[in-house]
Design a protein around this motif. Structure first.
Motif, mmCIF file in Angstrom:
data_model
loop_
_atom_site.group_PDB
_atom_site.id
_atom_site.type_symbol
_atom_site.label_atom_id
_atom_site.label_comp_id
_atom_site.label_asym_id
_atom_site.label_seq_id
_atom_site.Cartn_x
_atom_site.Cartn_y
_atom_site.Cartn_z
ATOM 1 N N GLY A 49 5.083 -0.171 -11.027
ATOM 2 C CA GLY A 49 4.412 1.108 -10.846
ATOM 3 C C GLY A 49 3.252 1.014 -9.871
ATOM 4 N N ARG A 50 2.440 2.071 -9.850
ATOM 5 C CA ARG A 50 1.322 2.147 -8.909
ATOM 6 C C ARG A 50 -0.012 2.086 -9.632
ATOM 7 N NH1 ARG A 50 3.220 6.419 -4.226
ATOM 8 N NH2 ARG A 50 5.192 5.344 -3.849
ATOM 9 N N LEU A 51 -1.004 1.637 -8.879
ATOM 10 C CA LEU A 51 -2.368 1.572 -9.394
ATOM 11 C C LEU A 51 -3.273 2.108 -8.301
ATOM 12 C CD1 LEU A 51 -4.534 0.275 -11.436
ATOM 13 C CD2 LEU A 51 -4.411 -1.730 -9.962
ATOM 14 N N ASP A 52 -4.122 3.082 -8.617
ATOM 15 C CA ASP A 52 -5.020 3.539 -7.544
ATOM 16 C C ASP A 52 -6.484 3.604 -7.943
ATOM 17 O OD1 ASP A 52 -5.379 5.986 -8.816
ATOM 18 O OD2 ASP A 52 -4.830 7.177 -7.062
ATOM 19 N N GLU A 53 -6.812 3.102 -9.138
ATOM 20 C CA GLU A 53 -8.221 2.922 -9.502
ATOM 21 C C GLU A 53 -8.271 1.919 -10.636
ATOM 22 O OE1 GLU A 53 -10.284 6.589 -10.269
ATOM 23 O OE2 GLU A 53 -12.173 5.594 -10.750
ATOM 24 N N PHE A 54 -9.227 1.004 -10.555
ATOM 25 C CA PHE A 54 -9.328 -0.023 -11.598
ATOM 26 C C PHE A 54 -10.800 -0.357 -11.808
ATOM 27 C CE2 PHE A 54 -9.692 -4.405 -13.052
ATOM 28 C CZ PHE A 54 -8.773 -4.438 -14.099
ATOM 29 N N LEU A 55 -11.187 -0.302 -13.059
ATOM 30 C CA LEU A 55 -12.593 -0.549 -13.381
ATOM 31 C C LEU A 55 -12.695 -1.595 -14.482
ATOM 32 C CD1 LEU A 55 -15.631 0.345 -13.238
ATOM 33 C CD2 LEU A 55 -15.079 1.939 -15.070
ATOM 34 N N LEU A 56 -13.573 -2.548 -14.268
ATOM 35 C CA LEU A 56 -13.879 -3.538 -15.306
ATOM 36 C C LEU A 56 -15.393 -3.562 -15.445
ATOM 37 C CD1 LEU A 56 -13.282 -5.988 -17.153
ATOM 38 C CD2 LEU A 56 -13.114 -7.390 -15.117
ATOM 39 N N SER A 57 -15.869 -3.215 -16.634
ATOM 40 C CA SER A 57 -17.319 -3.165 -16.853
ATOM 41 C C SER A 57 -17.684 -4.067 -18.008
ATOM 42 C CB SER A 57 -17.741 -1.727 -17.146
ATOM 43 O OG SER A 57 -19.083 -1.711 -17.583
ATOM 44 N N LYS A 58 -18.914 -4.606 -17.968
ATOM 45 C CA LYS A 58 -19.323 -5.483 -19.071
ATOM 46 C C LYS A 58 -20.019 -4.715 -20.178
ATOM 47 C CE LYS A 58 -23.609 -6.907 -16.798
ATOM 48 N NZ LYS A 58 -24.230 -7.985 -16.033
ATOM 49 N N ARG A 59 -19.869 -3.395 -20.139
ATOM 50 C CA ARG A 59 -20.439 -2.540 -21.167
ATOM 51 C C ARG A 59 -19.279 -1.786 -21.810
ATOM 52 N NH1 ARG A 59 -22.070 2.785 -19.830
ATOM 53 N NH2 ARG A 59 -21.923 2.228 -17.643
ATOM 54 N N ALA A 60 -19.372 -1.565 -23.121
ATOM 55 C CA ALA A 60 -18.336 -0.760 -23.774
ATOM 56 C C ALA A 60 -18.654 0.705 -23.532
ATOM 57 C CB ALA A 60 -18.296 -1.055 -25.268
ATOM 58 N N TRP A 67 0.836 -1.196 0.000
ATOM 59 C CA TRP A 67 0.000 0.000 0.000
ATOM 60 C C TRP A 67 0.868 1.242 0.000
ATOM 61 C CZ3 TRP A 67 -5.108 0.297 -0.847
ATOM 62 C CH2 TRP A 67 -5.836 -0.900 -0.771
ATOM 63 N N VAL A 68 0.528 2.198 -0.853
ATOM 64 C CA VAL A 68 1.264 3.463 -0.948
ATOM 65 C C VAL A 68 0.241 4.589 -1.157
ATOM 66 C CG1 VAL A 68 3.410 2.468 -1.838
ATOM 67 C CG2 VAL A 68 1.578 3.081 -3.425
ATOM 68 N N THR A 69 0.757 5.786 -1.390
ATOM 69 C CA THR A 69 -0.121 6.928 -1.628
ATOM 70 C C THR A 69 -0.503 7.019 -3.096
ATOM 71 O OG1 THR A 69 0.916 8.115 0.172
ATOM 72 C CG2 THR A 69 -0.288 9.441 -1.433
ATOM 73 N N GLY A 70 -1.741 7.380 -3.345
ATOM 74 C CA GLY A 70 -2.236 7.453 -4.710
ATOM 75 C C GLY A 70 -2.108 8.842 -5.310
ATOM 76 N N ARG A 71 -3.095 9.203 -6.127
ATOM 77 C CA ARG A 71 -3.011 10.449 -6.890
ATOM 78 C C ARG A 71 -2.972 11.691 -6.016
ATOM 79 N NH1 ARG A 71 -8.062 9.343 -10.404
ATOM 80 N NH2 ARG A 71 -8.066 7.489 -9.078
ATOM 81 N N TRP A 72 -3.671 11.627 -4.858
ATOM 82 C CA TRP A 72 -3.666 12.763 -3.938
ATOM 83 C C TRP A 72 -3.226 12.258 -2.568
ATOM 84 C CZ3 TRP A 72 -8.102 11.444 -6.830
ATOM 85 C CH2 TRP A 72 -8.368 12.265 -7.942
ATOM 86 N N PRO A 73 -2.649 13.128 -1.747
ATOM 87 C CA PRO A 73 -2.339 12.705 -0.383
ATOM 88 C C PRO A 73 -3.632 12.228 0.279
ATOM 89 C CG PRO A 73 -1.413 14.882 -0.841
ATOM 90 C CD PRO A 73 -2.276 14.533 -2.011
ATOM 91 N N GLY A 74 -3.579 11.094 0.940
ATOM 92 C CA GLY A 74 -4.779 10.575 1.584
ATOM 93 C C GLY A 74 -5.507 9.550 0.749
#
Lengths: 523, 180
Positions: A495-506, A343-350
């Motif tokens: 690298g880092r990842l701080d949001e991930f979305l998988l949707s069944k709609r294009a 766990w690390v810091t994402g796009r913004w502090p907090g």
């Protein structure tokens, strides 16, 4: 033989004679030539066989496969190894060098360096920014960018620029600053304050009439609407010099002057240095802005958790540092399991994020079901493109209907669905993209059969694919790959990842842009 | 903000050059009809490409440019050789080259081909894999191979051809899945 139908069996015999028989007899040569000339299926067969013949030859003669026997796993890249060149390639390079150069150092150095080019012609770094607006035609920079020589023009907002000599300048828009060198800039319009520590002594801000040379610590300068300059010394001492370099005036802390033409007449005025935005203020504003952007994003993200098409939505919120289970914000959706990554810091502090560093770091997923369309979107910060392929999201192995999404070491984005089709973009990322937050997305639309790649909300590449298979995912990973029974190279992500979305709609282009702009940390 | 063209041209160039070696080799084998000439011409092509590096416009299609260089070298090579080394006459060559230009080269298909080939080789029965290995690694002639496995030369040739046919089916099946 153009009147006869194509005789496949005879043609294979001819090919066999060509590939395995040594010299081809004149009669056979004539037959082979005629068939290849006259029949498209002969050319196709010929091309495929010769290509395989060439590949087998390379593979076994040490061309492609220094690792040895087929069927054995190819060697994985050593962690930390920088050279991607295999021995035969080095041999080619060496042969070239021997032919063309008296020294080989140049070429080998070139091939040794990383795959993404190193930076840059920068002279300063944009270290903080608050609400920057740029004129239409001006170059636009983001926080963390190296700034190249040339005009730096803003319409509003605050920019903190750290020159490579060590001086820090806070510019208040509207302003027009000409970046000259690591220790000099010209102020054409607007207000700035400069902090010049000991090592940066001699830092110069030039104005229209005179240059301000800092002898250490802090001053502020402005060009008013009437084109007249003002200089305020907040701390330490500055020299004002004319364009020939002659000393006009030495100013100490608390003193202020205003240019009052014609000539170089300088008028002492009341000090107003405090009214200039300083470093502390910018950092505070930037922090506040970050906080407010984070809370805006927190309100925004719920739409993905609420969307019935969402299969997986990792927002990396509300986790403890020791959490190894990654909560899917979509109720009843499958959770992930964090392996190795920390766990690390994402796009913004907090804001939380996870970091993939080691070859074994990954997030495991198991996603049931069959799907027709798909959207994948992620906010990532790439630290290096270490592998030939750097995994974003891949299913274990590569079975019919399974999606794979990754980044090539040349900065190209790839997405494919097994037996449906694949789309590789041109190289889209370079060293300027390392260490900064990026929004990447890809969609596959069941109706148009199109794969579309997006970067920072912009459509970069699209193409229709021809294969047909329902999309299945099952056991899969973010940031790494389990090749299954096939031998293959490591594809771990750095690298880092701080949001991930998988949707069944294009998602539409607008939806992708919306996702990007509402999460953009540089806004 | 990205600075334009931070790539030192030679580094990017070398990477492309190395990335394209296998495919150029395959291309030359197709034009020339044998691997030994293809080896020689590939070396010459590399030297030419290196010399003409400046003529390559960064960002344009490297593969197309490299193939043009290779094709030029191959035709020059054929001109210099005795007629009996030719497999194809000019008309046939022109057709092959023209048709090849219509085919799309995927920029990163090469590694996939390599992986697919290995997987397919691995799935061959031992006996077949050994035959291929002896033919390609040890460069044994068909006569030597026939002696080794105790079959007639014609049967050995046929066996090699059959293995290659099944390899092609296997590889092309895997590439349809094109592992991105």
């Amino acid at each position: 033989m153009s009147g006869d139908p194509f005789d496949r069996k005879q043609f294979l015999h001819l090919l066999s004679a060509l590939m395995d028989g040594g010299q081809l007899g004149e009669a056979d040569r004539e037959l082979l030539n005629g068939a290849v000339r006259d029949f498209p299926e002969a050319r196709d067969l010929y091309r495929r066989h010769m290509d395989l013949h060439a590949r087998l030859h390379l593979d076994y003669s040490g061309g492609l496969a220094p690792e040895g026997m087929p069927g054995e796993a190819p060697k994985q890249d050593k962690p930390g190894s920088t050279s991607r060149l295999s021995p035969p390639v080095l041999a080619i390079a060496a042969a070239l060098v021997a032919t063309l150069f008296t020294t080989s150092i140049f070429l080998l150095n070139q091939s040794d360096s990383g795959t993404v080019p190193d930076t840059t012609n920068g002279i300063a770094v944009l270290s903080e920014s608050v609400g920057l607006e740029w004129p239409e035609s001006a170059p636009k920079w983001q926080r963390g960018d190296a700034i190249a020589p040339g005009l730096f023009e803003i319409e509003s907002g605050f920019a903190q620029i750290e020159f490579f000599c060590g001086a820090t300048v806070v510019v208040e828009g509207p302003a027009k600053l000409e970046m000259v060198s690591v220790s000099k800039a010209v102020l054409h319009k607007g207000r700035l304050s400069a902090f010049v520590p000991e090592p940066a002594k001699g830092f110069v801000i030039a104005g229209p009439e005179f240059d301000t040379v800092d002898l250490g610590t802090e001053f502020a300068m402005s060009i008013n609407d009437d084109g007249k300059s003002e200089v305020h010394v907040l701390d330490g001492e500055v020299e004002l010099r004319d364009k020939q370099g002659s000393l006009l005036r030495q100013l100490t802390a608390g003193k202020s002057v205003k240019h009052d033409g014609p000539g170089l007449n300088l008028l002492e005025i009341e000090g107003q240095g405090q009214t200039f935005a300083g470093r502390e203020q910018v950092v505070r504003m930037s922090g506040q802005r970050g906080e407010s952007r984070l809370s805006e994003w927190r309100r925004y993200r719920h739409k993905f958790a609420d969307d019935a098409d969402t299969i997986v939505y990792f927002d990396f919120e509300d986790h403890a540092m020791w959490d190894r289970q990654l909560h899917n914000a979509r109720p009843d959706g499958p959770d992930g399991a964090i392996v190795g990554a920390r766990w690390v810091t994402g796009r913004w502090p907090g804001k939380g994020a996870i970091e993939f560093k080691r070859v074994s770091d990954r997030v495991r997923l198991d996603i049931p079901g069959e799907y027709r369309s798909l959207t994948l979107a992620a906010w990532i910060r790439i630290e290096g493109l270490d592998r030939r392929y750097n995994a974003l999201f891949l299913t274990d192995g590569w079975h019919k209907g399974e999606p794979h999404w990754h980044i090539g070491n040349n900065g190209q984005l790839s997405f494919g669905i097994s037996r449906v089709g694949t789309l590789h973009t041109e190289p889209l990322l370079d060293s300027g993209d390392l260490g900064r937050w990026l929004h990447l997305a890809v969609t596959f639309d069941d109706i148009t059969r199109e794969i579309r790649h997006y970067r920072d909300g912009k459509l970069m590449s699209k193409a229709a694919v021809s294969g047909e298979a329902p999309i299945t995912i099952g056991a899969s990973e973010i940031g790494n790959w389990q090749p299954g029974e096939a031998a293959a190279r490591v594809r771990s992500f750095n690298g880092r990842l701080d949001e991930f979305l998988l949707s069944k709609r294009a998602f539409t282009s607008d939806e992708i842009y919306d996702h990007y702009i509402n999460g953009d940390p540089y806004r | 903000m990205k600075t334009e063209d931070m790539n030192p041209p030679d580094e990017a160039f070398i990477r492309q050059l190395t990335d394209w070696q296998n495919r150029l080799f395959g291309y030359l084998v197709t034009i020339l009809g044998n691997v030994h000439d293809a080896h020689d011409v590939l070396q010459e092509t590399n030297v030419v490409m290196w010399r003409k590096m400046d003529e390559f416009e960064p960002g344009s299609n490297f593969g197309a440019w490299a193939k043009r260089c290779a094709q030029f070298q191959a035709l020059a090579f054929l001109r210099d050789k005795k007629r009996d080394r030719h497999v194809f006459d000019e008309e046939t060559l022109a057709r092959l080259i023209e048709e090849d230009a219509q085919l799309v080269d995927s920029a990163s298909g090469d590694e996939e081909q390599e992986i697919a080939l290995r997987e397919c080789l691995a799935s061959l029965p031992d006996e077949q894999r050994r035959l291929i290995r002896d033919r390609y690694r040890d460069q044994l002639s068909v006569r030597e191979l026939a002696g080794r496995i105790g079959k007639k030369e014609s049967a050995t040739k046929m066996a090699l051809m059959r293995i290659r046919e099944s390899l092609l089916v296997c590889i092309e099946g895997k590439l349809k899945e094109v592992n991105p």
